[in-house]
Design a protein around this motif. Sequence first.
Motif, PDB file in Angstrom:
ATOM      1  N   ILE A  68     -14.834   3.675 -11.779  1.00  0.00           N
ATOM      2  CA  ILE A  68     -14.517   4.579 -10.671  1.00  0.00           C
ATOM      3  C   ILE A  68     -13.021   4.883 -10.561  1.00  0.00           C
ATOM      4  N   LEU A  69     -12.223   4.384 -11.498  1.00  0.00           N
ATOM      5  CA  LEU A  69     -10.776   4.572 -11.429  1.00  0.00           C
ATOM      6  C   LEU A  69     -10.320   5.704 -12.344  1.00  0.00           C
ATOM      7  N   THR A  70      -9.254   6.362 -11.926  1.00  0.00           N
ATOM      8  CA  THR A  70      -8.565   7.349 -12.755  1.00  0.00           C
ATOM      9  C   THR A  70      -7.129   6.877 -12.913  1.00  0.00           C
ATOM     10  N   ILE A  71      -6.699   6.745 -14.154  1.00  0.00           N
ATOM     11  CA  ILE A  71      -5.341   6.299 -14.446  1.00  0.00           C
ATOM     12  C   ILE A  71      -4.617   7.445 -15.132  1.00  0.00           C
ATOM     13  N   SER A  72      -3.494   7.850 -14.562  1.00  0.00           N
ATOM     14  CA  SER A  72      -2.715   8.958 -15.111  1.00  0.00           C
ATOM     15  C   SER A  72      -1.339   8.453 -15.516  1.00  0.00           C
ATOM     16  N   VAL A  73      -0.983   8.725 -16.755  1.00  0.00           N
ATOM     17  CA  VAL A  73       0.328   8.347 -17.274  1.00  0.00           C
ATOM     18  C   VAL A  73       1.259   9.536 -17.075  1.00  0.00           C
ATOM     19  N   CYS A  74       2.376   9.292 -16.391  1.00  0.00           N
ATOM     20  CA  CYS A  74       3.366  10.331 -16.105  1.00  0.00           C
ATOM     21  C   CYS A  74       4.704   9.903 -16.703  1.00  0.00           C
ATOM     22  N   PRO A  75       5.656  10.821 -16.856  1.00  0.00           N
ATOM     23  CA  PRO A  75       6.944  10.459 -17.447  1.00  0.00           C
ATOM     24  C   PRO A  75       7.664   9.324 -16.705  1.00  0.00           C
ATOM     25  N   SER A  76       7.549   9.260 -15.389  1.00  0.00           N
ATOM     26  CA  SER A  76       8.305   8.238 -14.652  1.00  0.00           C
ATOM     27  C   SER A  76       7.439   7.146 -14.048  1.00  0.00           C
ATOM     28  N   GLY A  77       6.123   7.129 -14.349  1.00  0.00           N
ATOM     29  CA  GLY A  77       5.304   6.070 -13.786  1.00  0.00           C
ATOM     30  C   GLY A  77       3.823   6.251 -14.042  1.00  0.00           C
ATOM     31  N   LEU A  78       3.052   5.461 -13.339  1.00  0.00           N
ATOM     32  CA  LEU A  78       1.600   5.414 -13.493  1.00  0.00           C
ATOM     33  C   LEU A  78       0.950   5.774 -12.164  1.00  0.00           C
ATOM     34  N   ARG A  79       0.028   6.737 -12.200  1.00  0.00           N
ATOM     35  CA  ARG A  79      -0.709   7.118 -10.999  1.00  0.00           C
ATOM     36  C   ARG A  79      -2.112   6.544 -11.116  1.00  0.00           C
ATOM     37  N   ILE A  80      -2.580   5.895 -10.056  1.00  0.00           N
ATOM     38  CA  ILE A  80      -3.912   5.306 -10.046  1.00  0.00           C
ATOM     39  C   ILE A  80      -4.687   5.890  -8.876  1.00  0.00           C
ATOM     40  N   GLY A  81      -5.897   6.338  -9.171  1.00  0.00           N
ATOM     41  CA  GLY A  81      -6.759   6.930  -8.155  1.00  0.00           C
ATOM     42  C   GLY A  81      -8.165   6.371  -8.255  1.00  0.00           C
ATOM     43  N   ILE A  82      -8.952   6.654  -7.244  1.00  0.00           N
ATOM     44  CA  ILE A  82     -10.330   6.179  -7.172  1.00  0.00           C
ATOM     45  C   ILE A  82     -11.227   7.360  -6.826  1.00  0.00           C
ATOM     46  N   MET A  83     -12.465   7.341  -7.312  1.00  0.00           N
ATOM     47  CA  MET A  83     -13.420   8.392  -6.935  1.00  0.00           C
ATOM     48  C   MET A  83     -13.565   8.403  -5.415  1.00  0.00           C
TER      49      MET A  83
END
Length: 135
Positions: A68-83
Amino acid sequence: MNNAVKQYFPFFFPLAFVLLWLLVTTLVSYLSGWYFLMDKYPNRKEDELLQLKKQSGFMGLWVSMHGILTISVCPSGLRIGIMKIYGIFCRDFFVPWEEIKVERKDWFFWQGAELQFGNPSTAQKSLDKIFHIFS
């Protein structure tokens, strides 16, 4: 009385189900430490280099978040989201790279990574700052 239950059941059952769902998902989000991380690391608008959907992991007091998690790699960090269906009140959070410590782990039949958010030298290591991702 029996007739009244039959008459109002189609209305009250869905309402009770939704209220129970909101209560349980909010409690589980709290136990996982999601609200703490949302407050400490607010989301930022930043283009993602890579987005991994339907990821699994554990947070906080071993709250399982399977697929249920979404992990996004960005230039300055990590974004974590949930459904949203599993965390209606949970917003994505964004952790800068300098605040992330990663350690590869082997658990029984799984391999994964343990992510610790925050600076361990200044902040006491607590369960709500540890995030386990399984691959």
